[in-house]
Design an enzyme around this catalytic site. Structure first.
Site, PDB file in Angstrom:
ATOM      1  N   LYS A   6      46.400  62.964  82.393  1.00 16.76           N
ATOM      2  CA  LYS A   6      46.769  63.761  81.214  1.00 16.76           C
ATOM      3  C   LYS A   6      48.043  64.515  81.562  1.00 16.76           C
ATOM      4  CE  LYS A   6      44.744  67.266  78.115  1.00 16.76           C
ATOM      5  NZ  LYS A   6      43.525  68.032  77.790  1.00 16.76           N
ATOM      6  N   SER A  65      41.726  67.793  73.023  1.00 19.82           N
ATOM      7  CA  SER A  65      43.130  67.567  73.290  1.00 19.82           C
ATOM      8  C   SER A  65      43.417  66.362  74.185  1.00 19.82           C
ATOM      9  CB  SER A  65      43.738  68.808  73.923  1.00 19.82           C
ATOM     10  OG  SER A  65      43.165  69.048  75.206  1.00 19.82           O
ATOM     11  N   SER A  88      37.672  69.273  75.085  1.00 20.49           N
ATOM     12  CA  SER A  88      38.768  68.310  75.085  1.00 20.49           C
ATOM     13  C   SER A  88      38.577  67.044  75.905  1.00 20.49           C
ATOM     14  CB  SER A  88      40.045  68.994  75.540  1.00 20.49           C
ATOM     15  OG  SER A  88      40.581  69.693  74.464  1.00 20.49           O
TER      16      SER A  88
HETATM   17  N1  GLN Z   1      39.821  72.217  70.311  1.00 22.22           N
HETATM   18  C1  GLN Z   1      39.695  73.342  71.168  1.00 22.22           C
HETATM   19  C2  GLN Z   1      40.945  74.166  71.099  1.00 22.22           C
HETATM   20  O1  GLN Z   1      41.793  73.820  70.364  1.00 22.22           O
HETATM   21  C3  GLN Z   1      39.434  72.891  72.571  1.00 22.22           C
HETATM   22  C4  GLN Z   1      40.626  72.309  73.206  1.00 22.22           C
HETATM   23  C5  GLN Z   1      40.421  72.017  74.664  1.00 22.22           C
HETATM   24  O2  GLN Z   1      39.294  71.842  75.128  1.00 22.22           O
HETATM   25  N2  GLN Z   1      41.521  72.015  75.406  1.00 22.22           N
HETATM   26  O3  GLN Z   1      41.114  75.133  71.747  1.00 22.22           O
END
Ligand code: GLN
Length: 482
Positions: A75, A150, A174
């Site tokens: 990532k 994400s 995410s």
């Molecule tokens: N969707 C959540 C956020 O926007 C979690 C994102 C994540 O786990 N990085 O914060």
């Protein structure tokens, strides 16, 4: 070649059915063929081929790790020395990391081949990969739909077989939510299990790195190579990492599975409920005992999370000032203009929204009302999980309310987007490990089931996930790509 597991590939490499260089060329070719998915931000072909050559030498010398010569991708939140590390933000579009994240170092030491850097939501803020500066990732099962976020690029790359396995990070879901949307397996370990050194910070008390792959077994192999104490990360915990593969085959007879009654209500989508019931039946056949658990504070998880995550991000992202890192605006009039225009021009809308919310929640007049309150709620949520996990070995739940939604569908309504993580967020607040594995299809799109375990009990989660994958074939199905 592309649909083999790590263990199968490791065998083929040792049997000289093909070399790591050939395997790497095969994956690089697939990546070039499927750029429409937008899974990669950067493809590091030269580096990959050089690492593959070294891996072939290491394999020939007999001193190889299971991951030696296996093509993976990171990532784009993990710093990779001399390779662009963007966090999918215009702010870091020109940032070449001067050092490797600990996770990258550890996997390099095992001899992996780095294919490149994977697309994600900007600074990991999002649930659909639509906040990326580089555009949204397309779900390989239906390119009209999102891959999740994400770690959308990570999940899509595994589903489309553009890497054998990949890294991801999970602050509120995410790893697990995109894994569910793309029909792959993903594990977020206990907070402190995997070093955050060199992993670009979003919300430091919640961020945790983990692995995504096509099976629980492959997740176990990758996670084992990533995990462990790191003195460079003050929140890394010095607990020995067991061999996650040793316990995979342990029988499930007598395993106690908890079903949170707050998640299994009439609000749960009927098709999702049916899919999960079928999975619970499989577990019963494997000898597990199912019991209801109650965690009444779960309903406060989303508001508490968005206060805490936004507060921490407003502080973490203050380092992007146009001076030390990344983007700088043209011809600033003075220092204030440099700060405001650099940040104003380089951060996307969602990142700005979070910084504003977080700065507000931390301001002197509101700190007690929002931040402190949210931290208290966080403790109550952890206590609920601790109580439940006292009675059962693992907790079983949905990962997402629905399968992947359409690109653009939730963009106009941030709160609706935040609700996409309703089943995953509380686990980060508690710091527990959790895993998402494929459990079926709704309308042709994959959906997952979530397993939540006790602190540092990743081995159990992987065992419970692996047992399910021995009696079902959801995880072996792939989208129709060439
Ligand atoms: N969707 C959540 C956020 O926007 C979690 C994102 C994540 O786990 N990085 O914060």
């Amino acid at each position: 070649m592309q649909n083999k597991t790590i263990t199968q590939l490791a065998q083929s490499l040792r049997a000289k059915e093909f070399s790591s260089v050939e395997l790497t060329q095969h994956f690089l070719h697939r990546i070039a063929q499927h750029t429409e998915l937008n899974a990669y931000v950067t493809v590091t072909s030269e580096l990959a081929l050089a690492q593959a050559q070294l891996a072939d030498k290491r394999l020939a010398s007999g001193d190889a790790h299971l991951l030696t010569g296996i093509p993976i991708a990171h990532k784009d939140i993990f710093c990779t020395q001399d390779v662009k590390t963007t966090c999918a933000s215009k702010m870091l579009d020109n940032f070449i990391a001067p050092y490797n994240a600990t996770v990258v170092e550890k996997l390099d030491a095992a001899g992996v081949v780095n294919l490149g850097k994977l697309n994600m939501d900007e600074f990991a803020m999002g649930s659909s990969n639509e906040t990326s500066f580089y555009g949204s990732v397309k779900n390989p099962w239906n390119t009209q739909t999102v891959a999740g976020g994400s770690s959308g690029g990570s999940a899509a790359a595994v589903a489309a077989q553009l890497a054998v396995c990949v890294t991801g990070t999970d602050t509120g879901g995410s790893i697990r939510q995109p894994a569910a949307f793309c029909g792959v397996s993903g594990i977020k370990p206990t907070y402190g299990r995997v070093s955050r050194y060199g992993m670009i910070a979003y919300a430091s008390s919640l961020d945790q790195g983990g692995s995504l792959a096509r099976s629980a077994q492959d997740c176990a192999i990758l996670l084992h190579a990533m995990a462990g104490f790191d003195e460079k990360d003050s929140t890394s915990v010095d607990v020995p990492v067991p061999n996650y593969c040793a316990d995979l085959e342990k029988p499930l007879a007598g395993l106690k599975i908890g079903l949170p009654k707050e998640f299994f209500t009439a609000d749960l989508n009927a098709d999702m409920a049916k899919t999960l019931e079928a999975a619970i039946d499989e577990y019963k056949k494997l000898g597990a005992v199912v019991k209801e658990v109650s965690m009444p504070t779960l309903k406060y998880a989303i508001p508490a999370y968005y206060v805490i995550a936004s507060a921490e991000c407003s502080s973490n992202l203050s380092r992007y000032d146009g001076v030390r890192f990344g983007y700088r605006c043209d011809n600033p009039a003075d220092l204030t203009d440099l700060y405001t225009r650099s940040r104003g021009e380089a951060f996307g809308k969602e990142v700005k929204r979070r910084i504003l919310m977080g700065t507000y929640a931390l301001s002197a007049g509101y700190y007690d009302a929002y931040y402190l309150k949210a931290q208290q709620v966080r403790r109550l949520i952890s206590d609920d999980f601790k109580r439940a996990l006292h009675d059962v070995d693992v907790i079983f739940s949905p990962v997402t309310p629905t399968p992947a939604f359409h690109i653009g569908e939730k963009l106009a309504n941030p709160v609706e987007m935040y609700l996409a993580d309703i089943y995953t967020i509380a686990i980060n607040l508690a710091g527990l490990p959790a895993m998402s594995i494929p459990a079926g299809f709704i309308g042709g799109m994959p959906v997952g089931l979530q397993l939540i375990g006790n602190y540092f009990d990743e081995a159990r989660l992987l065992n419970v996930a692996h047992a399910y994958q021995q009696v079902t074939n959801w995880h072996t199905q792939s989208p129709n790509l060439d």
